[in-house]
Every structure is written in structure tokens, then in C-alpha cells.
Design a protein around this motif. Sequence first.
Motif, mmCIF file in Angstrom:
data_model
loop_
_atom_site.group_PDB
_atom_site.id
_atom_site.type_symbol
_atom_site.label_atom_id
_atom_site.label_comp_id
_atom_site.label_asym_id
_atom_site.label_seq_id
_atom_site.Cartn_x
_atom_site.Cartn_y
_atom_site.Cartn_z
ATOM 1 N N ARG A 72 6.684 -5.609 6.373
ATOM 2 C CA ARG A 72 6.773 -6.108 4.996
ATOM 3 C C ARG A 72 5.418 -6.627 4.531
ATOM 4 N NH1 ARG A 72 11.818 -9.771 5.276
ATOM 5 N NH2 ARG A 72 10.207 -11.291 4.893
ATOM 6 N N ILE A 73 4.727 -7.342 5.397
ATOM 7 C CA ILE A 73 3.396 -7.841 5.041
ATOM 8 C C ILE A 73 2.432 -6.673 4.823
ATOM 9 C CG2 ILE A 73 1.370 -9.126 5.861
ATOM 10 C CD1 ILE A 73 3.325 -11.013 7.269
ATOM 11 N N ILE A 74 2.484 -5.691 5.706
ATOM 12 C CA ILE A 74 1.625 -4.511 5.563
ATOM 13 C C ILE A 74 1.905 -3.812 4.235
ATOM 14 C CG2 ILE A 74 1.242 -2.173 6.451
ATOM 15 C CD1 ILE A 74 1.582 -3.427 9.309
ATOM 16 N N GLU A 75 3.167 -3.591 3.940
ATOM 17 C CA GLU A 75 3.530 -2.911 2.690
ATOM 18 C C GLU A 75 3.149 -3.752 1.478
ATOM 19 O OE1 GLU A 75 4.687 0.169 0.286
ATOM 20 O OE2 GLU A 75 4.358 0.167 2.441
ATOM 21 N N GLY A 76 3.367 -5.056 1.550
ATOM 22 C CA GLY A 76 2.994 -5.948 0.447
ATOM 23 C C GLY A 76 1.502 -5.918 0.177
ATOM 24 N N ALA A 77 0.709 -5.902 1.240
ATOM 25 C CA ALA A 77 -0.747 -5.844 1.079
ATOM 26 C C ALA A 77 -1.164 -4.522 0.446
ATOM 27 C CB ALA A 77 -1.430 -6.029 2.432
ATOM 28 N N LYS A 78 -0.519 -3.444 0.867
ATOM 29 C CA LYS A 78 -0.832 -2.132 0.298
ATOM 30 C C LYS A 78 -0.530 -2.114 -1.202
ATOM 31 C CE LYS A 78 0.777 2.618 0.500
ATOM 32 N NZ LYS A 78 1.865 3.457 0.974
ATOM 33 N N ILE A 79 0.616 -2.629 -1.577
ATOM 34 C CA ILE A 79 1.000 -2.675 -2.998
ATOM 35 C C ILE A 79 0.036 -3.559 -3.780
ATOM 36 C CG2 ILE A 79 2.776 -3.497 -4.601
ATOM 37 C CD1 ILE A 79 4.797 -2.637 -2.293
ATOM 38 N N ALA A 80 -0.295 -4.728 -3.222
ATOM 39 C CA ALA A 80 -1.216 -5.643 -3.907
ATOM 40 C C ALA A 80 -2.583 -4.993 -4.105
ATOM 41 C CB ALA A 80 -1.346 -6.940 -3.118
ATOM 42 N N ASP A 81 -3.063 -4.269 -3.098
ATOM 43 C CA ASP A 81 -4.348 -3.573 -3.235
ATOM 44 C C ASP A 81 -4.280 -2.509 -4.329
ATOM 45 O OD1 ASP A 81 -5.650 -5.077 -1.323
ATOM 46 O OD2 ASP A 81 -5.377 -3.610 0.282
ATOM 47 N N GLU A 82 -3.153 -1.791 -4.388
ATOM 48 C CA GLU A 82 -2.991 -0.758 -5.416
ATOM 49 C C GLU A 82 -2.918 -1.365 -6.810
ATOM 50 O OE1 GLU A 82 0.511 1.362 -4.164
ATOM 51 O OE2 GLU A 82 -0.544 2.353 -2.516
ATOM 52 N N MET A 83 -2.383 -2.581 -6.916
ATOM 53 C CA MET A 83 -2.207 -3.231 -8.213
ATOM 54 C C MET A 83 -3.434 -4.034 -8.648
ATOM 55 S SD MET A 83 0.770 -2.237 -9.135
ATOM 56 C CE MET A 83 1.001 -3.253 -10.561
ATOM 57 N N LEU A 84 -4.419 -4.173 -7.773
ATOM 58 C CA LEU A 84 -5.570 -5.022 -8.052
ATOM 59 C C LEU A 84 -6.252 -4.727 -9.384
ATOM 60 C CD1 LEU A 84 -6.960 -7.452 -6.927
ATOM 61 C CD2 LEU A 84 -8.490 -5.951 -5.673
ATOM 62 N N PRO A 85 -6.411 -3.462 -9.782
ATOM 63 C CA PRO A 85 -7.055 -3.233 -11.088
ATOM 64 C C PRO A 85 -6.269 -3.854 -12.249
ATOM 65 C CG PRO A 85 -7.005 -1.205 -9.818
ATOM 66 C CD PRO A 85 -6.173 -2.221 -9.071
ATOM 67 N N ILE A 86 -4.977 -4.011 -12.074
ATOM 68 C CA ILE A 86 -4.138 -4.574 -13.132
ATOM 69 C C ILE A 86 -4.131 -6.098 -13.062
ATOM 70 C CG2 ILE A 86 -1.771 -4.716 -14.006
ATOM 71 C CD1 ILE A 86 -1.424 -1.825 -12.920
ATOM 72 N N GLY A 87 -4.085 -6.646 -11.852
ATOM 73 C CA GLY A 87 -4.053 -8.099 -11.672
ATOM 74 C C GLY A 87 -3.796 -8.462 -10.226
ATOM 75 N N ASN A 88 -4.057 -9.702 -9.894
ATOM 76 C CA ASN A 88 -3.877 -10.185 -8.530
ATOM 77 C C ASN A 88 -2.398 -10.483 -8.262
ATOM 78 O OD1 ASN A 88 -4.696 -11.089 -5.970
ATOM 79 N ND2 ASN A 88 -4.710 -13.197 -6.689
ATOM 80 N N ILE A 89 -1.894 -9.990 -7.149
ATOM 81 C CA ILE A 89 -0.525 -10.281 -6.716
ATOM 82 C C ILE A 89 -0.633 -11.434 -5.725
ATOM 83 C CG2 ILE A 89 1.568 -9.355 -5.668
ATOM 84 C CD1 ILE A 89 0.642 -7.881 -8.248
ATOM 85 N N PRO A 90 -0.037 -12.587 -6.033
ATOM 86 C CA PRO A 90 -0.287 -13.774 -5.214
ATOM 87 C C PRO A 90 0.467 -13.849 -3.889
ATOM 88 C CG PRO A 90 1.172 -14.309 -7.018
ATOM 89 C CD PRO A 90 0.748 -12.885 -7.211
ATOM 90 N N THR A 91 1.600 -13.170 -3.784
ATOM 91 C CA THR A 91 2.398 -13.306 -2.562
ATOM 92 C C THR A 91 2.987 -11.966 -2.141
ATOM 93 O OG1 THR A 91 4.494 -13.721 -3.701
ATOM 94 C CG2 THR A 91 3.116 -15.653 -3.211
ATOM 95 N N GLU A 92 3.349 -11.902 -0.869
ATOM 96 C CA GLU A 92 3.993 -10.707 -0.335
ATOM 97 C C GLU A 92 5.343 -10.487 -1.013
ATOM 98 O OE1 GLU A 92 7.154 -9.195 2.034
ATOM 99 O OE2 GLU A 92 6.691 -11.307 2.165
ATOM 100 N N ALA A 93 6.071 -11.555 -1.288
ATOM 101 C CA ALA A 93 7.375 -11.438 -1.949
ATOM 102 C C ALA A 93 7.224 -10.848 -3.353
ATOM 103 C CB ALA A 93 8.072 -12.798 -2.010
#
Length: 102
Positions: A72-93
Motif C-alpha cells: 500500500r505504501i509503495i502504491e501510494g508513493a507511486k500515485i503521489a509521484d504521478e500526481m506531483l505535477p498537479i499537487g502534493n499528496i500528503p498521505t498514503e491514505a
Amino acid sequence: MIMSAALESITPDEVVLLADCEQKIADGMESFKAVGRALVQVRDSRLYRATHATFEEYCRERWQMDRTYAYRIIEGAKIADEMLPIGNIPTEAAAREIAKVE
């Protein structure tokens, strides 16, 4: 430590890389993205193999983290990295919730 398969040696460079990844994980609860990236590196490079037979064993014994949580942490980090151009995702949840949106 329970070992179910033969352990392998890792190179001195891999020892340094593993120590770096483990430091990020230990600090890491400062940033789930750093933890997720470090876990991916440990998993994909099999840096756990000198002390643990599997990535799952490594996560469980070294970090008291079951397989589901680690992924879940790995997947959350991947999603957050993909979303970075749009904005920072603060948590794995939060990243998991965003992943549900098509």
C-alpha cells in the motif's frame, strides 16, 4: 529471524544502498513517498537477500510491516509521484483515495 531459503551475499555497494534505504524507511515516517521509493528499491534490487529470503519476510521482521501495508505504501508513493505535477499528496491514505478515481 526465520529463514525459509538460502541467503545470498550482497556487494559492498548494495550494503551501502540498503543502509541508505533503511535510513529513509526509519526516518520515513516523515514522508510516505520516501518510504515507498525506498521499499521499491529494496524489493526490486533484492537488497534484503543477505538477511531475509523474501521481501515480505524482510518487511515483517525489519519493519513490523505486513505485505499488504508495504505494498500500500509503495502504491501510494507511486500515485503521489504521478500526481506531483498537479499537487502534493500528503498521505498514503489520500493517495489510495485518489487511485479510486478514474
